[in-house]
Scaffold this active site. Structure first.
Site, PDB file in Angstrom:
ATOM      1  CG  ASP A  84      53.422  51.437  49.530  1.00  0.00           C
ATOM      2  OD1 ASP A  84      53.308  52.593  49.093  1.00  0.00           O
ATOM      3  OD2 ASP A  84      53.620  50.447  48.794  1.00  0.00           O
ATOM      4  CG  ASP A 143      49.729  51.727  44.096  1.00  0.00           C
ATOM      5  OD1 ASP A 143      49.175  51.622  42.999  1.00  0.00           O
ATOM      6  OD2 ASP A 143      49.552  52.715  44.848  1.00  0.00           O
ATOM      7  CG  ASP A 189      55.351  46.987  47.491  1.00  0.00           C
ATOM      8  OD1 ASP A 189      55.061  48.145  47.861  1.00  0.00           O
ATOM      9  OD2 ASP A 189      55.326  46.640  46.296  1.00  0.00           O
TER      10      ASP A 189
END
Length: 225
Positions: A9, A11, A169
């Protein structure tokens, strides 16, 4: 374990973009005469995207009055002109990516950020020069938590999904990775939303820091020396 490719991922996993995303949201929020979002709110909301950031600072009545899409358009226009003022890789990320490059381990990015923002941002940061594949929210008809973006990324890396690990996250990252048949790792250093418990995401592994992820990959990835 037969891990040959690494997908991330963006960000909250590779990049701390909360400063620039937050500045864009606060630009819109302040224009309405409202108090700007605190750093704490930005850290636990950024991973949920532009809509969540705006809703965190603007009450529903004002959102209905101005229109959420209009407000989001203003936010993304500001963000698009200020992509990399405060954005930085997390500590340890440059070294991790350099190690992947050194051993010619294919890696890429699967993000729910639109390509019009993702690609210019990556172009500003030389550490992404050797990224093999970038899948944004609008690359395909589906975005995470649908597995299609991850399956597409694995195909572009010319490997089976079970040979890939996906690190993110957010719960949707783990859901997408599991649905794609990949090994999944929860990046606990990222933008964990308020009230979220990563223990409930059913990730195969959790890593509290980039360094701990780095150590895990050194043991798990099939390195051809």
């Amino acid at each position: 374990m037969n891990i040959k490719g690494v997908l991330f991922d963006l960000d909250g996993t590779l990049l701390d973009t909360a400063g620039d995303m937050g500045a864009a949201a606060n630009h819109v929020i302040a224009s309405l005469g409202l108090p700007i979002l605190s750093d704490d709110v930005l850290q636990c909301t950024t991973s949920d995207g532009s809509y969540a950031l705006l809703r965190a600072g603007i009450d529903e009545a004002l959102i209905e009055q101005h229109g959420i899409e209009e407000l989001r358009g203003q936010m993304l226009a500001f963000y698009g002109q200020n992509l990399c003022h405060h954005t930085r890789p997390y500590e340890g990320v440059p070294e991790l990516l350099a190690w992947l490059n050194q051993y010619d381990i294919p890696w890429g990015i699967v993000t729910n950020k639109p390509s019009a923002l993702t690609l210019p941002l990556l172009a500003e940061l030389p550490l992404f020069e050797h990224c093999r594949v970038t899948v944004s929210s609008d690359t395909l008809a589906f975005k995470k938590p649908h597995p299609a973006p991850l399956l597409f990324a694995a195909e572009r890396l010319v490997m089976a999904p079970e040979q890939c690990v996906y690190i993110g996250d957010h719960k949707r990252d783990i859901e997408a990775g599991r649905a794609a048949g990949m090994t999944t790792i929860a990046a606990i250093w990222g933008y964990i939303s308020a009230g979220e418990d990563p223990n409930n995401w059913q990730a195969d592994h959790q890593t509290p820091t980039v360094l701990s992820l780095f150590n895990w990959l050194k043991d798990a990835v099939d390195v051809k020396r």
